[in-house]
Design an enzyme around this catalytic site. Sequence first.
Site, PDB file in Angstrom:
ATOM      1  N   GLY A  17      37.238  41.016  33.351  1.00 19.50           N
ATOM      2  CA  GLY A  17      38.933  41.078  34.088  1.00 19.50           C
ATOM      3  C   GLY A  17      39.782  41.680  34.511  1.00 19.50           C
ATOM      4  O   GLY A  17      38.689  42.890  35.680  1.00 19.50           O
ATOM      5  N   ASN A  18      40.550  41.632  35.115  1.00 17.44           N
ATOM      6  CA  ASN A  18      41.969  42.310  35.688  1.00 17.44           C
ATOM      7  C   ASN A  18      43.192  42.417  34.411  1.00 17.44           C
ATOM      8  O   ASN A  18      43.159  41.678  33.603  1.00 17.44           O
ATOM      9  CB  ASN A  18      41.935  42.630  36.704  1.00 17.44           C
ATOM     10  CG  ASN A  18      42.292  41.085  37.188  1.00 17.44           C
ATOM     11  OD1 ASN A  18      43.907  40.570  36.549  1.00 17.44           O
ATOM     12  ND2 ASN A  18      41.730  39.911  37.516  1.00 17.44           N
ATOM     13  N   ARG A  19      43.679  43.498  34.753  1.00 17.28           N
ATOM     14  CA  ARG A  19      44.814  43.525  34.159  1.00 17.28           C
ATOM     15  C   ARG A  19      46.169  42.526  34.675  1.00 17.28           C
ATOM     16  O   ARG A  19      47.202  42.542  34.606  1.00 17.28           O
ATOM     17  CB  ARG A  19      45.338  45.182  34.370  1.00 17.28           C
ATOM     18  CG  ARG A  19      44.501  46.166  33.549  1.00 17.28           C
ATOM     19  CD  ARG A  19      44.858  47.256  33.463  1.00 17.28           C
ATOM     20  NE  ARG A  19      46.963  47.075  32.928  1.00 17.28           N
ATOM     21  CZ  ARG A  19      47.042  48.791  33.508  1.00 17.28           C
ATOM     22  NH1 ARG A  19      46.341  49.335  34.232  1.00 17.28           N
ATOM     23  NH2 ARG A  19      48.417  49.182  33.476  1.00 17.28           N
TER      24      ARG A  19
END
Length: 393
Positions: free
Chosen positions: A201-203
């Site tokens: 995932g990412n932030r």
Amino acid sequence: MVIVVGVTGGIAAYKAVQLVRLFIADGHEVHVIPTEDALRFVGLPTWEAISRNRVTTSVHDDVPQVRHVALGQKADLIVVAPATANTLAGMAAGLASDLLGTTLLSSTAPVLVAPAMHTEMWRHPATQANMEVLVSRGVHVVGPDDGELTGGDSGPGRMSEPEAIHKAAAPLLGPGDLRGLTVAISAGGTREPIDPVRYIGNRSSGRQGVALAVAARERGARVLLAACNIEAEVLRPAERDGIAITPANTAAELSKVMNGYEADVIIMAAAVADYSVENVSEGKRTKADGHPSLSLVENDDIVAGLAARRRESQQVVAFAAETGDDFIERGRQKRRKKDVDLIAVNVVGWTQGFESADNQVAIIDRSDEVIGEAAGSKAEVAHAILDAVLAGR
Ligand code: CTP
């Protein structure tokens, strides 16, 4: 736009009839919520006839439609006119004792109050303290005027005239400059599964995309929002009439949703994973499987695909999250590579951009010029991007 007019128990209730008329004449959908007391001054049939909508006062009416929250969620603006001392106290305390109270509590729309009461009641420290609380929460106030009151007294406490309330409401309804347009927005971050319990995932929190959806709606657009893994609390402001939300988890799902939208403007604010895992495990990977190795495949560039297939007059906007000093130049290159109409370049880092409430962007168009810049809240940045979209139409 959808306007809820709350009418509370004061003699000035009769003047609210004219206010509703003015909103109807502007073409708005108006829902009147009188309190029980207000009905002593102006009866239910009048409100139904004038607003052309069903009118109820109690949270126990229309229960299957969840009317006690539905109207609040639907509203683009709530006007309480007249607002009695009692209602203002209830609003300051957050009381949910009737349909107007629950509607106010379940809404994220701007609220305008037009107080009406005797001068002594208006000047009382309790009323003044309640007003301070409401104003500190962002409630807008019009009046009260100075003038003759019921019973022959005079002083501040008279409800503003319907025309003045109507005028005070106009800026809260937004400029309406995107009316007639459908804007499709992607927000949040995709998640690419590794196994049933893990993902890459990412932030991205989705805050900027949600702010864009809300800003576009406030300006009158119909909004289609593809929401990628956004926390409920962040997504809540977008849960309103005029914004249709579709969840999407992976880049492939997001691509399907975005390509299925019919829109005049497409804004890809989501952080899309560039790669997905080729060898997704059916079962959960364990340490016993040995040292893990992930085989990655490149995902399609969604925005580039949308730009390549766009029809005339359709605008495509991309974001570029960049680190480092030459971010403008890299934004220009990215815009050309994806062949989008606009690119909003923002500088991200460990403490900037992603999860914060504020953002900073430079907007570049086909001329390679920076045609807009914004630094501030994500709502301010959203409006700057929408300004650039409008300038390009
Ligand atoms: N984007 C997209 N599809 C992808 C990757 C990105 O539509 N598979 C969109 C994003 O929503 C954003 C823009 O492309 O609007 C820029 O994303 P970014 O990750 O900065 O660009 P990349 O093309 O992935 O370039 P980089 O090599 O810098 O990662």
